[in-house]
Design a protein around this motif. Structure first.
Motif: not given
Length: 159
Positions: A64-66, A93-97
């Motif tokens: 949720y925070p991401q 932008h989100k990290q792949r993990v």
């Protein structure tokens, strides 16, 4: 300074690797339980509760925070911003993990709805599952999770 940044990055990578492995373990357990013709001995209440606890924890504290900046906590204790201001400042932008974890959690939520159709669960477990199914509707940018949550809430209401 570079050593500190490298150490921080390595630490973060180690933590995310462990989180990913724990999500894989949850998904494996729930996939086994939702397989056809499983004996009753497979449906261990403690395992089901831990899968739910793990999923709820990482939804609230990682995903949720991401995906929705309203759920982020300012580590520097900055001024209080409105939810619209927080969302305006957010990057997409989100990290792949993080995306991989999000997809695994969606699979877990969807599989939990299947499990509800197969196995009778305790009232406290149903309460945990229902709160996990309702919360995504108050979070932005998690449309896949919301679709899985619809399936989960429907299974709870049929329970």
């Amino acid at each position: 300074n570079n050593d500190t940044e490298d150490e921080e990055r390595l630490w973060r990578d180690l933590i995310m690797e462990r989180v990913t492995k724990s999500a894989d373990a949850c998904l494996t357990a729930i996939n086994i339980m939702t397989s056809p013709n499983m004996p009753k001995a497979v449906y261990i209440e403690d395992v089901i509760e831990r899968v739910i606890q793990h999923t709820k924890f990482h939804l609230q504290n990682t995903l949720y925070p991401q995906y929705d900046p309203v759920y982020r906590v300012d580590p520097h204790g900055g001024g209080v911003l409105s939810s619209k201001a927080k969302r305006a400042k957010c990057s997409t932008h989100k990290q792949r993990v993080i995306v991989m974890l999000y997809n695994k959690v969606c699979d877990i939520v969807s599989s939990l709805s299947e499990l509800l159709e197969i196995q009778l669960l305790t009232d406290t477990t149903i309460l945990q599952v229902s709160s996990m199914g309702i919360t995504p509707f108050f979070v932005e940018n998690v449309s896949e999770l919301q679709l899985c949550a619809i399936k989960l809430v429907t299974a709870v209401s049929n329970f």
